[in-house]
Design a protein around this motif. Sequence first.
Motif, PDB file in Angstrom:
ATOM      1  N   ALA A 306     -20.986  -7.924  25.497  1.00 55.32           N
ATOM      2  CA  ALA A 306     -20.546  -6.735  24.766  1.00 55.32           C
ATOM      3  C   ALA A 306     -21.210  -6.633  23.397  1.00 55.32           C
ATOM      4  O   ALA A 306     -21.513  -5.529  22.926  1.00 55.32           O
ATOM      5  N   ARG A 310     -23.461  -3.528  21.928  1.00 54.14           N
ATOM      6  CA  ARG A 310     -23.210  -2.831  20.661  1.00 54.14           C
ATOM      7  C   ARG A 310     -24.473  -2.778  19.814  1.00 54.14           C
ATOM      8  O   ARG A 310     -24.792  -1.730  19.226  1.00 54.14           O
ATOM      9  N   SER A 313     -26.804  -0.232  21.182  1.00 58.07           N
ATOM     10  CA  SER A 313     -26.346   1.122  20.842  1.00 58.07           C
ATOM     11  C   SER A 313     -26.679   1.464  19.398  1.00 58.07           C
ATOM     12  O   SER A 313     -27.076   2.601  19.091  1.00 58.07           O
ATOM     13  N   ASN A 336     -25.213   0.496  28.584  1.00 60.16           N
ATOM     14  CA  ASN A 336     -24.224   0.807  29.615  1.00 60.16           C
ATOM     15  C   ASN A 336     -24.375  -0.084  30.839  1.00 60.16           C
ATOM     16  O   ASN A 336     -23.388  -0.418  31.506  1.00 60.16           O
ATOM     17  N   ALA A 345     -14.595  -2.049  29.063  1.00 63.20           N
ATOM     18  CA  ALA A 345     -15.615  -1.399  28.235  1.00 63.20           C
ATOM     19  C   ALA A 345     -15.830   0.054  28.618  1.00 63.20           C
ATOM     20  O   ALA A 345     -16.815   0.668  28.202  1.00 63.20           O
ATOM     21  N   SER A 347     -14.467   2.766  27.621  1.00 59.31           N
ATOM     22  CA  SER A 347     -14.540   3.655  26.458  1.00 59.31           C
ATOM     23  C   SER A 347     -15.905   3.555  25.777  1.00 59.31           C
ATOM     24  O   SER A 347     -16.468   4.569  25.346  1.00 59.31           O
ATOM     25  N   ASP A 348     -16.458   2.323  25.686  1.00 55.55           N
ATOM     26  CA  ASP A 348     -17.783   2.151  25.080  1.00 55.55           C
ATOM     27  C   ASP A 348     -18.860   2.806  25.938  1.00 55.55           C
ATOM     28  O   ASP A 348     -19.816   3.391  25.416  1.00 55.55           O
ATOM     29  N   ASN A 352     -21.383   5.792  24.679  1.00 57.93           N
ATOM     30  CA  ASN A 352     -22.838   5.771  24.821  1.00 57.93           C
ATOM     31  C   ASN A 352     -23.334   6.971  25.619  1.00 57.93           C
ATOM     32  O   ASN A 352     -24.383   7.548  25.313  1.00 57.93           O
ATOM     33  N   ASN A 385     -13.324   9.902  22.558  1.00 60.71           N
ATOM     34  CA  ASN A 385     -14.384  10.354  23.459  1.00 60.71           C
ATOM     35  C   ASN A 385     -14.032  11.689  24.108  1.00 60.71           C
ATOM     36  O   ASN A 385     -14.896  12.547  24.288  1.00 60.71           O
TER      37      ASN A 385
END
Length: 730
Positions: A306, A310, A313, A336, A345, A347-348, A352, A385
């Motif tokens: 993770a 990050r 990103s 992703n 993950a 939401s992350d 993205n 989001n």
Amino acid sequence: MTRFEKIVLLVSAALLALLAATGHIGLLAFCLCVLALMYAAGAFWLFRSPQGPVAWVRLAAGACLAGALYALAENIQLQRGPLALWLPALPGLLSAGLGFYLLRNRHATAPVSSYRLLLWRTAVLFGVGAFFAYLPITCGFYRSALLLLHDDDSALGSNIRMFGYSQQAEAALEANDCRAALAAAHQAYTAGQRWLGADSVRERWKISGAYTTLYKAYACQAQAAYDQHQYAQALQNYQTAHRFLVTGDHRAEKDDAPSTYWAEEQAWSLDNMAFCRLRQRQFEPADSLFLLALKSYHRVHPKPDAGTARLLSDFAESLATAGNRAASTQLYRQANQVLASSPEAASDVAANTLNIVLNLFGQDSLPQAQRLLQRLKLAPSDSGNWSKARLYEGVCFHKQSLYRQADGVLSAHLRYLDENRGSWSRRVACQLLLAKNCVALAQYPRARAYATAAQGLFRQHRGSGTSDEARCLDVLAAVNHAQGHYQTAAQQYEQVLAVYRRESSSSVAATANVHQALADLSVTLGDVPAAQQHVRAAMALLEEDGALRYPSQTALLNTAAYVNAVSGQAAAARAQYRQVLAINRRFGQDRSLTTAGAWNGLGLLATEQRRFAQADSLLAASVALHEALLGERHPSTATVYLNYAALRVQQAQAAEAETWIERAQRAAEASLPTDHDLFGDVAAARGGVAEARGKGPAAQAFYQQALAIYSRKFGASHWKVRQLRSKPAS
């Protein structure tokens, strides 16, 4: 207690008090060691009395007291070895045993007073020994006692003070008082260096906490500056924080391996510095730092996780800001892929994906962006989001000139945010986009209300004079421009331009858009040289990476073509209008408002060349597209109606021309104030029709009506005023 023991204890107590007062810690420790030796060697005789403890108890007491005194000598010198930690517990165990014995024999006839005296001795010594052995250095009372003993010992005293200052720094950090934390952290660092002395480099692992608090304090100050958009100051503090992070020896013991936490922290520190560079639009240094952060993190975590996602990103954001959106999208997709196996993950991954949508906006790939948004299944529970997705859906419609659809999506979303108390940042983003969309729809009161509300929120949360507030002022200037308040609009545009020039983080496209608006306004005011200057400035900003090639840049091309047309450079204007059509066609956006504008411009050029058939086709297409996108009651549609009416006058079709003028009148009345110069254009067009019909007095009446509007709006030197005054009297 024997007389000999009393004498020894009195002499020892006096000596201890004297040595404690003078601060000679070495002599104090020596005295304690002598006393310990005395108990170890003579406890059998010191505690002997006719009715005293049995021999083995006396021997055990001597060993316990001697060990505790030896440990006390070690602990007051801050030499907490294994023995110094275990020995103070011995009198505690003996005290517990004696207490149990006395409790059990409390009704016994045999005297136990000597056991009570021994219990008091061991209990007191256990309390003193435990105080110095087991209390943490973070205890202020413990540090005060140590400082009393070490007052003249600058090295050990500095060590004690270091912990005190570090504790103050941590407390200040908890209270988010960065300045106080930094001052205390520097004091801790200075005290730690003084304690280590010549070994300050080789043994710096012993003061790793001082390095840590300095790192945290500078990072705190950097973050505070970053939040205030003071990116140069933030970078300077982050760089200082990073220096203390990498120079500190963060091992718990000399032979330990450093914790991976600190290697990770170095990666995040580099990431923070990269963002400071990015916000200052220093793209190459920013990208170098993002790469270093990724490499630093990879050394600790060779298998992507993770944290890797990050950092990918963050690097992608930098590339997108620099305009390298294809590479940015690739990095977001890599992130992703790393996160795909983790349900937590989701939401992350969505965040993205939304950033990929932003990249597609930047590349004007609107159909692709719309498809991606439709595939993105989000629930309101993922509020951040979900809100962005709704906003981007509105952006998608707005960029495709589908203003009514955009209004429906954005208005519904703003109602949702208001009803559910959405964050101010989400509300202000929605309000600002709604304001721009309302300008396009000629709903000027709504546009002004939304822009003013957004401006108030920005002022409340970020202060006045920021680029955020300038974005609101830009919309208000557009409203004033559309309503004919040209001087006010010009002043507001100049204010916006000044803010964008001052803030290095401002968007190049936003600055170019202001120049474009000023160019349009300058043409309206009859200042063609100023319009040419603004067009050149806007072109220079957007052509840094090559020629204009995106549909989002075609509005500037239309303005440039218009300026060239009024400057008498018809060939250049025609080429730019055709460039607009080619770009929109290539991106599948040939039904956009800029296409309608280009057709209108080409139609006017064809009319001037008396190529009436071509002009008719172009203007008819422009009218149809304006009506489809904006409706029949819009000022831009009214302008195209008037252009079509002028063509019909030249084609000797006065009746039809009058019909178009009537439609233009109704369109203008729907949204513009009565003193707007568009009503002067309507009156002048009516005069042209009357003149074509040979009705001279009526034509002069209409011309005088137009002249009055133009004179009030522009003054006597404007070209429209001069043109009407040159008309022959009837």
